[in-house]
Write a protein that holds these residues in place. Structure first.
Motif, mmCIF file in Angstrom:
data_model
loop_
_atom_site.group_PDB
_atom_site.id
_atom_site.type_symbol
_atom_site.label_atom_id
_atom_site.label_comp_id
_atom_site.label_asym_id
_atom_site.label_seq_id
_atom_site.Cartn_x
_atom_site.Cartn_y
_atom_site.Cartn_z
ATOM 1 N N ILE A 88 5.410 -31.420 -1.810
ATOM 2 C CA ILE A 88 5.674 -32.304 -2.945
ATOM 3 C C ILE A 88 5.193 -33.723 -2.641
ATOM 4 O O ILE A 88 4.558 -34.366 -3.473
ATOM 5 N N GLU A 105 7.183 -34.223 -12.759
ATOM 6 C CA GLU A 105 8.041 -33.588 -13.739
ATOM 7 C C GLU A 105 9.486 -34.008 -13.484
ATOM 8 O O GLU A 105 9.853 -34.387 -12.372
ATOM 9 N N ASN A 106 10.303 -33.945 -14.509
ATOM 10 C CA ASN A 106 11.730 -34.246 -14.349
ATOM 11 C C ASN A 106 12.425 -33.026 -13.759
ATOM 12 O O ASN A 106 12.583 -32.019 -14.438
ATOM 13 N N GLU A 107 12.830 -33.156 -12.509
ATOM 14 C CA GLU A 107 13.461 -32.022 -11.842
ATOM 15 C C GLU A 107 14.954 -31.935 -12.105
ATOM 16 O O GLU A 107 15.594 -30.962 -11.754
ATOM 17 N N THR A 108 15.527 -32.968 -12.701
ATOM 18 C CA THR A 108 16.951 -32.991 -12.994
ATOM 19 C C THR A 108 17.169 -33.756 -14.293
ATOM 20 O O THR A 108 16.219 -34.278 -14.877
ATOM 21 N N TYR A 122 22.209 -33.936 -8.564
ATOM 22 C CA TYR A 122 21.075 -33.128 -8.147
ATOM 23 C C TYR A 122 20.841 -33.221 -6.645
ATOM 24 O O TYR A 122 20.666 -34.312 -6.104
ATOM 25 N N ASP A 154 18.349 -33.091 -4.286
ATOM 26 C CA ASP A 154 16.902 -33.221 -4.260
ATOM 27 C C ASP A 154 16.328 -32.499 -3.049
ATOM 28 O O ASP A 154 15.319 -31.814 -3.149
ATOM 29 N N LEU A 184 17.009 -27.045 -6.996
ATOM 30 C CA LEU A 184 15.885 -26.151 -7.230
ATOM 31 C C LEU A 184 15.589 -25.407 -5.932
ATOM 32 O O LEU A 184 15.701 -25.974 -4.849
ATOM 33 N N LYS A 194 12.196 -24.356 -13.423
ATOM 34 C CA LYS A 194 11.579 -25.662 -13.658
ATOM 35 C C LYS A 194 10.262 -25.686 -12.886
ATOM 36 O O LYS A 194 10.084 -24.953 -11.923
ATOM 37 N N LEU A 240 7.864 -28.176 -10.653
ATOM 38 C CA LEU A 240 7.826 -29.428 -9.900
ATOM 39 C C LEU A 240 6.593 -29.408 -9.016
ATOM 40 O O LEU A 240 6.416 -28.475 -8.225
ATOM 41 N N LYS A 270 6.567 -23.317 -9.615
ATOM 42 C CA LYS A 270 7.672 -22.784 -10.401
ATOM 43 C C LYS A 270 8.852 -22.563 -9.450
ATOM 44 O O LYS A 270 8.723 -21.883 -8.434
ATOM 45 N N HIS A 281 16.149 -22.946 -10.989
ATOM 46 C CA HIS A 281 17.152 -24.002 -11.147
ATOM 47 C C HIS A 281 18.525 -23.337 -11.018
ATOM 48 O O HIS A 281 18.851 -22.438 -11.781
#
Length: 192
Positions: free
Chosen positions: A29, A105-108, A114, A116, A152, A175, A177, A181, A184
């Protein structure tokens, strides 16, 4: 199973250790964000944020596990409703310092605290440190404060998913990110 695992809120002076551990959990990431696949640069990027306040990766949003006074694991958790504000300094920094075509992308979202990232030093994986750190976090956010916790998990990591399910998380969807894929999962304490 290790004995004498101490868990505490992270402090600013833990920033370097936090950066190294968070990198273990987010390598792909971070490379995606900065557009550079160099471990040293990715850790430097994370260290820039772990030592500062008011961002996703800040020490303020982390807990650490210590064995013999050495940090061996970390968890990064924050209020999903604050994602936009916590992410702003990161996006700004990337735009100023990297030539990256990243997509964040909005992960939460609002309604969940969250997780992370959670990371354990490689030589201590399977020792129970990560599970203890995760249980500690669940106790604070879910059991005591009645907050919903989300995270995630990669579809290619069935062992992690199995642990999360055992600890009361349920799959609520998927989700994307950094182009991946992910499943969640959420854990909600029953409110009485």
């Amino acid at each position: 199973m290790l004995k004498h695992i101490q868990i505490r809120k992270a402090k600013q002076e833990d920033a370097k250790a936090l950066a190294g551990l968070l990198f273990l959990a987010m390598e792909d990431i971070i490379y995606h964000f900065i557009g550079v696949e160099k471990e040293e640069e990715a850790i430097r990027f994370l260290h820039h944020f772990t030592q500062r306040k008011n961002n996703q990766y800040s020490f303020e949003n982390c807990y650490v596990a210590e064995v013999e006074e050495e940090i061996v694991a970390a968890i990064n958790i924050y209020d999903g409703a604050k994602l936009k504000g916590l992410r702003f300094p990161i996006e700004n920094y990337i735009d100023q310092h990297y030539k990256s075509n990243y997509i964040l992308e909005n992960e939460t979202e609002a309604g969940e605290y969250y997780i992370d990232s959670i990371a354990v030093r490689a030589d201590l994986r399977g020792s129970g440190v990560g599970t203890k750190l995760l249980k500690h976090t669940i106790n604070i956010y879910s059991s005591k404060n009645r907050q919903t916790i989300g995270l995630l998990v990669e579809c290619t990591n069935p062992d992690a998913k199995r642990l999360y399910l055992k600890l009361g998380f349920i799959v609520v969807g998927t989700k994307i990110l950094a182009g991946k894929k992910l499943e969640h999962l959420m854990r909600e304490e029953v409110k009485t």
